[in-house]
Motif scaffolding. Structure first.
Motif, mmCIF file in Angstrom:
data_model
loop_
_atom_site.group_PDB
_atom_site.id
_atom_site.type_symbol
_atom_site.label_atom_id
_atom_site.label_comp_id
_atom_site.label_asym_id
_atom_site.label_seq_id
_atom_site.Cartn_x
_atom_site.Cartn_y
_atom_site.Cartn_z
ATOM 1 N N GLN A 271 0.828 -1.201 0.000
ATOM 2 C CA GLN A 271 0.000 0.000 0.000
ATOM 3 C C GLN A 271 0.868 1.259 0.000
ATOM 4 O OE1 GLN A 271 -3.245 0.139 -0.345
ATOM 5 N NE2 GLN A 271 -3.293 2.371 -0.279
ATOM 6 N N GLU A 272 1.968 1.226 0.735
ATOM 7 C CA GLU A 272 2.895 2.366 0.755
ATOM 8 C C GLU A 272 3.471 2.612 -0.642
ATOM 9 O OE1 GLU A 272 7.230 3.506 2.769
ATOM 10 O OE2 GLU A 272 6.021 1.852 3.578
ATOM 11 N N ILE A 273 3.796 1.546 -1.347
ATOM 12 C CA ILE A 273 4.339 1.675 -2.706
ATOM 13 C C ILE A 273 3.292 2.271 -3.643
ATOM 14 C CG2 ILE A 273 5.146 0.328 -4.685
ATOM 15 C CD1 ILE A 273 6.442 -1.587 -2.654
ATOM 16 N N ARG A 274 2.043 1.826 -3.510
ATOM 17 C CA ARG A 274 0.975 2.369 -4.357
ATOM 18 C C ARG A 274 0.724 3.836 -4.047
ATOM 19 N NH1 ARG A 274 -3.863 0.912 -3.952
ATOM 20 N NH2 ARG A 274 -4.449 1.066 -6.154
ATOM 21 N N ASN A 275 0.830 4.221 -2.794
ATOM 22 C CA ASN A 275 0.636 5.618 -2.420
ATOM 23 C C ASN A 275 1.714 6.526 -3.003
ATOM 24 O OD1 ASN A 275 -1.649 4.947 -0.975
ATOM 25 N ND2 ASN A 275 -0.588 4.838 0.999
ATOM 26 N N LYS A 276 2.871 5.961 -3.314
ATOM 27 C CA LYS A 276 3.946 6.740 -3.943
ATOM 28 C C LYS A 276 3.718 6.916 -5.440
ATOM 29 C CE LYS A 276 7.759 5.773 -0.760
ATOM 30 N NZ LYS A 276 8.204 7.166 -0.596
ATOM 31 N N GLY A 277 2.651 6.305 -5.962
ATOM 32 C CA GLY A 277 2.301 6.490 -7.362
ATOM 33 C C GLY A 277 2.774 5.391 -8.292
ATOM 34 N N PHE A 278 3.310 4.302 -7.750
ATOM 35 C CA PHE A 278 3.803 3.214 -8.596
ATOM 36 C C PHE A 278 2.659 2.269 -8.956
ATOM 37 C CE2 PHE A 278 7.660 4.572 -6.388
ATOM 38 C CZ PHE A 278 8.529 4.701 -7.462
ATOM 39 N N ASP A 279 2.651 1.855 -10.213
ATOM 40 C CA ASP A 279 1.634 0.935 -10.696
ATOM 41 C C ASP A 279 1.837 -0.445 -10.070
ATOM 42 O OD1 ASP A 279 -0.517 0.264 -12.744
ATOM 43 O OD2 ASP A 279 1.050 -1.157 -13.298
ATOM 44 N N ALA A 280 0.729 -1.132 -9.777
ATOM 45 C CA ALA A 280 0.808 -2.443 -9.118
ATOM 46 C C ALA A 280 1.516 -3.461 -10.000
ATOM 47 C CB ALA A 280 -0.597 -2.937 -8.766
ATOM 48 N N GLN A 281 1.279 -3.416 -11.304
ATOM 49 C CA GLN A 281 1.945 -4.358 -12.203
ATOM 50 C C GLN A 281 3.441 -4.061 -12.292
ATOM 51 O OE1 GLN A 281 0.544 -4.392 -16.270
ATOM 52 N NE2 GLN A 281 1.029 -6.559 -16.500
ATOM 53 N N PHE A 282 3.793 -2.790 -12.258
ATOM 54 C CA PHE A 282 5.206 -2.409 -12.234
ATOM 55 C C PHE A 282 5.887 -2.987 -10.989
ATOM 56 C CE2 PHE A 282 8.481 0.526 -10.688
ATOM 57 C CZ PHE A 282 9.313 0.607 -11.792
#
Length: 592
Positions: A271-282
């Motif tokens: 969730q922290e990674i997604r909040n930074k704007g990174f795509d889930a597939q990436f």
């Protein structure tokens, strides 16, 4: 003030020795120049930004040099070299086939070839992106390419060799340029940074080199971009912030949490990674690459496959040393499956989170709750066995065999043996009093009177306890097995290759509930084997038979069904059916 020039142009190689990462090809070209064994047509092919056009220009300058050096390089001092360096040479012509791909442009080029050079020995024609030429343009060029004047040399450059017609390929000497390695790119960037007075950390240059994906021109463009944003101080943090690259520290952290089975922390990190704007597939692709790097770092022999900065490699080795190799293999497979499912999934975040949970379960399977549902086939009764279970043993028996390798996984025992080991001495004595068997309705009926509650309750407890010793072994036949196969393939509609293997397999049911699947080829066999643990669990649960075993093997070639032509189908029908034969003969029917 000197006008700014981008690094890709400012540091473009001017000699064969300054070309990065193509030593084998440049050595061959230098030897050809020294020996005078020059072909009339060359084809330089390879990825973008690896030096194809640059080598073509250096080659054109060198063969017209009046005083070449002993090792086959241009002197850069004669009139021909100066004219080339000042871009006023009439002996070198460049054509961009991407924008000049018609037959008229090619005819103009053919007319120019007829004019001999005024100075120098050769006229060199460099055609960039030659695969963009139309078929008519190729045909107009073909005769000239086959029999050019003695002074004409053609150098064709392309990124897509497969699009060039064979008649052109057969008339050229082909040179395949390779991707430039990360280490070569880092070395070149360090030289440029030193000359420009720019501070750059090796980790930051490693990120730039990986982002360039084997292209030196791309690496120099990214280098200029990060230099501008960081004010000439290229740090690792500045590089990942500017290039939108996920810090590899996240992958190290999440791998540690996965191996520890810490599902909440793994989901929070995601969730922290997604909040930074990174795509889930990436993120999942990056995690798969991280597992791949850990496999590469597992042994010294494969360490050269790890394209990382020297400062980071020990960290990969440390994490690889405490991670089972079979786990890394299975983790890569799960990430790959997630990437495939992600494209068609409606709830994409759920697909990634489910994959992360599965990864956490590989080394730390979640034990089942103490209140297990009855293991008998009488599910409508809704009984809960009254027995103390050991959760860790139960979980291990259920999941350990699914992914274990011979080296790393713990040995598993049968469900029957594991359950017997969980009884207390008192329960063993109870087992001698009541014979094990299925629970009947009479066993669970409430006491009729209250005067003998204790005795009837004791009997019920003993019966229920002994029922947990029973391993499910409900008989099944081919029809039930095929019905279960239909349920399985409906659950995985995207696994087309696996579905085809299961539905077309020949099924043989042997003794002791052993099932053999005979598939058409080795590729189908490997596909089924890669999903074997999930397939076995599915069949055991749906057929209510925990003793079922499954194996897969390739059919003999004689058993593989032949695809019949329409004529063969009609002929077989006529042999099998007299009425059909009479009808066809009477009406003189045939295959249209």
């Amino acid at each position: 003030m000197e006008k700014y020039q981008v690094s890709a142009r400012k540091y473009r190689p001017a000699t064969f020795d300054s070309v990065v990462g193509q030593q084998a090809l440049t050595t061959t070209l230098k030897n050809a120049v020294k020996s005078g064994r020059l072909a009339h047509a060359y084809l330089f092919c390879g990825p973008r930004g690896v030096g194809k056009t640059t080598c073509a220009r250096i080659f054109a300058k060198t063969i017209n040099c009046e005083h070449p050096t002993a090792d086959g390089e241009a002197c850069n001092e004669c009139e021909s070299c100066r004219a080339f360096n000042e871009q006023r040479s009439y002996n070198v012509s460049e054509l961009d086939a991407a924008s000049n791909n018609g037959v008229d442009e090619m005819r103009n080029l053919v007319e120019q070839v007829k004019i001999p050079p005024q100075t120098g020995k050769y006229k060199v024609y460099i055609i960039d992106e030659v695969h963009m030429l139309s078929t008519s343009a190729f045909n107009a060029f073909l005769k000239t390419l086959e029999e050019p004047p003695s002074y004409a040399i053609f150098v064709l450059a392309t990124t897509e060799k497969h699009k060039i017609i064979p008649t052109i390929l057969s008339r050229c000497q082909t040179y395949d340029f390779s991707r430039i390695t990360v280490k070569d790119i880092i070395y070149q960037l360090q030289k440029i940074a030193k000359e420009e007075g720019i501070s750059a950390s090796p980790e930051a240059l490693n990120i730039i080199a990986q982002k360039a994906d084997g292209g030196m021109r791309d690496a120099l463009s990214i280098f200029d971009q990060v230099t501008a944003s960081s004010g000439g101080n290229i740090t690792y943090q500045a590089a990942i912030d500017n290039l939108n690259v996920l810090d590899y520290d996240y992958y190290f952290r999440i791998t540690d949490d996965i191996t520890a089975g810490n599902v909440p922390q793994v989901l929070l990190t995601f969730q922290e990674i997604r909040n930074k704007g990174f795509d889930a597939q990436f993120f999942t692709n990056g995690l798969a690459s991280h597992f791949r790097n850990l496999v590469a770092a597992y042994t010294p022999a494969t360490l050269k496959l790890l394209e990382m900065a020297d400062e980071v490699i020990p960290r990969y080795q440390q994490q690889a040393a405490k991670t089972p190799l079979w786990f890394l293999y299975k983790a890569m497979d799960l990430c790959n499956s997630c990437d495939i499912q992600y494209r068609t999934a409606l709830n994409k975040q759920f697909v990634v989170e489910l994959t992360l949970i599965k990864l956490c379960q590989l080394l730390n399977p979640t034990p089942p709750p103490k209140e297990l549902t009855s293991t008998t086939s009488d599910n409508s009764v809704g009984l809960k066995p009254i027995v103390n279970q050991t959760p860790s043993n139960t979980g291990a028996n259920t999941n350990a065999s699914a992914y274990a390798s011979p080296e790393d996984a713990p040995r598993t025992t049968s469900t029957h043996a594991a359950t017997q080991q969980q009884h207390t001495p008192q329960q063993k004595n109870d087992t001698q009093k009541v014979k094990p068997g299925r629970i009947s309705i009479s066993n669970i009926s409430s006491p009729k009177t209250h005067h003998n509650d204790t005795q009837e309750t004791s009997t019920n407890v003993e019966t229920i306890v002994n029922s947990t010793n029973i391993t499910l072994s409900e008989p099944f036949n081919l029809e039930k097995f095929n019905a279960t196969t239909t349920l399985y393939v409906k659950s995985f509609p995207n696994e087309a290759f696996l579905i085809n293997a299961l539905t077309n397999a020949t099924i043989e049911i042997g003794d002791n509930y052993s099932v053999t699947l005979k598939v058409d080829n080795i590729a189908q066999q490997r596909s089924v084997q890669s999903h074997m643990s999930e397939i076995i669990d599915f069949y055991r649960n749906n057929l209510k038979n925990t003793l079922l075993t499954l194996s897969v093997e390739e059919k003999p070639h004689s058993q593989i069904s032949k695809i019949e032509s329409p004529e063969e189908i009609v002929a077989n029908m006529m042999v099998a059916n007299d009425s059909m034969r009479e009808l066809v003969n009477k009406l003189k029917l045939g295959i249209a």
